[in-house]
Structures are given as C-alpha cells and as structure tokens.
Design an enzyme around this catalytic site. Structure first.
Site, PDB file in Angstrom:
ATOM      1  N   THR A  31     -11.802  -1.261  -5.718  1.00  0.00           N
ATOM      2  CA  THR A  31     -12.673  -2.026  -4.814  1.00  0.00           C
ATOM      3  C   THR A  31     -13.691  -1.092  -4.160  1.00  0.00           C
ATOM      4  O   THR A  31     -14.878  -1.433  -4.051  1.00  0.00           O
ATOM      5  CB  THR A  31     -11.838  -2.765  -3.749  1.00  0.00           C
ATOM      6  OG1 THR A  31     -10.691  -3.343  -4.373  1.00  0.00           O
ATOM      7  CG2 THR A  31     -12.646  -3.853  -3.070  1.00  0.00           C
ATOM      8  N   ALA A  85      -7.212  -1.722   0.195  1.00  0.00           N
ATOM      9  CA  ALA A  85      -5.822  -1.862   0.640  1.00  0.00           C
ATOM     10  C   ALA A  85      -5.025  -2.561  -0.452  1.00  0.00           C
ATOM     11  O   ALA A  85      -5.593  -3.270  -1.295  1.00  0.00           O
ATOM     12  CB  ALA A  85      -5.744  -2.656   1.942  1.00  0.00           C
ATOM     13  N   LYS A  96      -1.421   0.767   2.129  1.00  0.00           N
ATOM     14  CA  LYS A  96      -2.375   1.429   1.253  1.00  0.00           C
ATOM     15  C   LYS A  96      -1.650   2.495   0.433  1.00  0.00           C
ATOM     16  O   LYS A  96      -0.530   2.856   0.731  1.00  0.00           O
ATOM     17  CB  LYS A  96      -3.479   2.109   2.080  1.00  0.00           C
ATOM     18  CG  LYS A  96      -4.383   1.117   2.776  1.00  0.00           C
ATOM     19  CD  LYS A  96      -5.514   1.789   3.550  1.00  0.00           C
ATOM     20  CE  LYS A  96      -6.192   2.928   2.860  1.00  0.00           C
ATOM     21  NZ  LYS A  96      -6.685   2.617   1.493  1.00  0.00           N
ATOM     22  N   GLY A  97      -2.328   2.972  -0.594  1.00  0.00           N
ATOM     23  CA  GLY A  97      -1.802   4.131  -1.297  1.00  0.00           C
ATOM     24  C   GLY A  97      -1.378   3.910  -2.733  1.00  0.00           C
ATOM     25  O   GLY A  97      -0.862   4.837  -3.362  1.00  0.00           O
ATOM     26  N   GLU A 105      -6.823   9.358   3.202  1.00  0.00           N
ATOM     27  CA  GLU A 105      -7.414   8.127   3.742  1.00  0.00           C
ATOM     28  C   GLU A 105      -7.071   7.955   5.216  1.00  0.00           C
ATOM     29  O   GLU A 105      -7.909   7.532   6.014  1.00  0.00           O
ATOM     30  CB  GLU A 105      -6.932   6.921   2.929  1.00  0.00           C
ATOM     31  CG  GLU A 105      -7.561   6.867   1.547  1.00  0.00           C
ATOM     32  CD  GLU A 105      -6.935   5.833   0.619  1.00  0.00           C
ATOM     33  OE1 GLU A 105      -7.596   5.461  -0.356  1.00  0.00           O
ATOM     34  OE2 GLU A 105      -5.793   5.408   0.849  1.00  0.00           O
TER      35      GLU A 105
HETATM   36  C1  5RP Z   1      -5.707   4.267  -2.588  1.00  0.00           C
HETATM   37  C2  5RP Z   1      -5.704   2.986  -1.840  1.00  0.00           C
HETATM   38  C3  5RP Z   1      -6.559   1.908  -2.400  1.00  0.00           C
HETATM   39  O1  5RP Z   1      -7.585   1.628  -1.502  1.00  0.00           O
HETATM   40  C4  5RP Z   1      -5.690   0.688  -2.616  1.00  0.00           C
HETATM   41  O2  5RP Z   1      -4.631   1.040  -3.494  1.00  0.00           O
HETATM   42  C5  5RP Z   1      -6.490  -0.476  -3.223  1.00  0.00           C
HETATM   43  O3  5RP Z   1      -6.952  -0.111  -4.490  1.00  0.00           O
HETATM   44  P1  5RP Z   1      -7.720  -1.162  -5.402  1.00  0.00           P
HETATM   45  O4  5RP Z   1      -8.991  -1.492  -4.716  1.00  0.00           O
HETATM   46  O5  5RP Z   1      -7.906  -0.433  -6.710  1.00  0.00           O
HETATM   47  O6  5RP Z   1      -6.814  -2.355  -5.557  1.00  0.00           O
HETATM   48  O7  5RP Z   1      -5.090   2.818  -0.820  1.00  0.00           O
HETATM   49  O8  5RP Z   1      -4.843   5.195  -1.991  1.00  0.00           O
END
Ligand code: 5RP
Length: 224
Positions: A31, A85, A96-97, A105
């Site tokens: 995202t 997130a 997150k993560g 972050e």
């Molecule tokens: C990375 C994060 C990302 O922002 C979270 O996993 C969302 O990722 P995506 O937009 O690919 O779904 O926290 O550490």
C-alpha cells in the site's frame, strides 16, 4: 474496483496531505508503494520535499522515483509519516509488521508530528487481534523470548530470513488479545524483544478505501 485500486485511492488521499518542504516518513509494504509512487509524481511536478524510509525497499523505490531520501540516523523529527497496516480498528489501534519493518516503522512514527495509516477495507476490523503479531527479536535471545511468549499463551512461528536490522521476526498468535496495552507493556519489558507491531498510540488518522470510497478517521483526543 480491485483491492489495488483501493490501496491506490487511500495512498493518494494521504499523499495529498504532503506540503512543500516537509520531511516525509515512508512506511513499508504494497500500500505504501502506491503512496511512494503518488509522492514521486508530485515531486516530478515540482513539489520540494525530502523523505526518510522505514526499509531498504521503500528507500530504493523512493530514490528511483526521484525523491530525496535522507538517512534517518541524521534526523530527529519527521513532519508526516504515511504507512500501512495489517489490521486497524476504530480506536486507531493497529497491528503492523507483516512486511517485517515494524521496529523502524515505530521509531519513525514516534519521531513524526503526524502519522497516517493507509489501507484497503480488508484491513479494517472491529478490534485488532486476529492477525499474527510480528515481534523483532535479537537472534541471541531467540529461545528465551519464545519461552516468555509461551508464558503469555502465544503460539509462535519463527520467520525465515532477517530484518533490515539483521534480527529475527517471531509471529505470535495470542490466545487472549483482550488487553493489547498490557500485552504491549509485557513485550516492551522482555529483554531481547527489540520491537513489535502493536501500534496503540502512534496513529493519528487513517485513510481506508472501500470500493473506491476513501474514508478518513482522525484520532480524537479526550481531555479530562
Ligand atoms: C510492514 C508493515 C506494512 O505496512 C503492513 O504489513 C501492510 O502491508 P501491505 O500494505 O503490503 O498490506 O507493517 O512492516
């Protein structure tokens, strides 16, 4: 409307907040990549900003699009951070993560005057806690931290590979997620835990897109 269309719509709404001469924090993930692209377009049109990134991946992507990326080690304050997130609820509590960048972050979020989360509707939940909670751990402390997490009634998997910081990620599913604040305190107090993906106080606003409609939710400060 695809999920990517919604990610893009949320990202573009957040990037519209960026003002000239801001130092912008760039989160990590698919995202955020749309946000970096939108910011890159504004920079190409003449917007003057600099950025810091929460991952090597985001820094590389931003630099390739002509965004000046500063070394966060040289920075104390960030104006606006845009991040993704895995789960976000109406309290603006987030997990997150999934992308493994939660330690950087959280540091960048803490340095930020304002932090906004961008997401498609799949990330919006009534209450966070169904997603696995990523925990960054010093490799030396792996066995000890896994044992402490078991005492907190968590099922833990060790992720393959290491973070940009050279550490391990444990993904933890907790049997009881009814008190995220106490859980965050327990994790913060565990030696060897360097960071985790529970963001309870960091998020100031969210942009969530659902079927092309973007909704902004702001944190409401209650004064007593
Ligand atoms: C990375 C994060 C990302 O922002 C979270 O996993 C969302 O990722 P995506 O937009 O690919 O779904 O926290 O550490």
């Amino acid at each position: 409307m695809t999920q990517d269309d919604d990610k893009r719509a949320a990202a573009e709404a957040a990037v519209a907040e960026v003002q000239p001469d801001m130092l912008v924090g760039l989160g990590t993930g698919s995202t955020v990549r749309f946000a970096i692209e939108a910011l890159g377009r504004r920079v190409a049109e003449g917007l003057r900003v600099t950025a810091v990134a929460t991952s090597v991946d985001s820094a590389t992507c931003a630099a390739a699009l002509g965004i000046v990326v500063r070394d966060f080690a040289e920075v104390a304050r960030v104006d606006l951070t845009i991040d993704g997130a895995d789960e976000i609820d109406d309290r603006l509590w987030a997990i997150k993560g999934a992308g493994g960048a939660m330690l950087r972050e959280k540091i960048v979020a803490a340095a930020s005057t304002r932090m906004v989360v961008i997401a498609d509707a799949s990330k919006r939940v009534a209450a966070i806690g169904a997603a696995k909670l990523p925990i960054e751990v010093l490799p030396f402390a792996r066995g000890f931290v896994i044992d402490r997490l078991a005492m907190l009634d968590a099922r833990v998997t060790v992720r393959d590979g290491v973070t940009d910081n050279g550490n391990l990620v444990l993904d933890a599913l907790f049997a009881d997620f009814s008190d995220p604040r106490s859980l965050a305190m327990a994790l913060d107090a565990t030696p060897g835990v360097l960071g985790h993906g529970l963001f309870l106080d960091e998020v100031d606003a969210t942009y969530v897109a659902d079927g092309g409609i973007v909704t902004r939710l702001e944190r409401v400060e209650v004064s007593v």
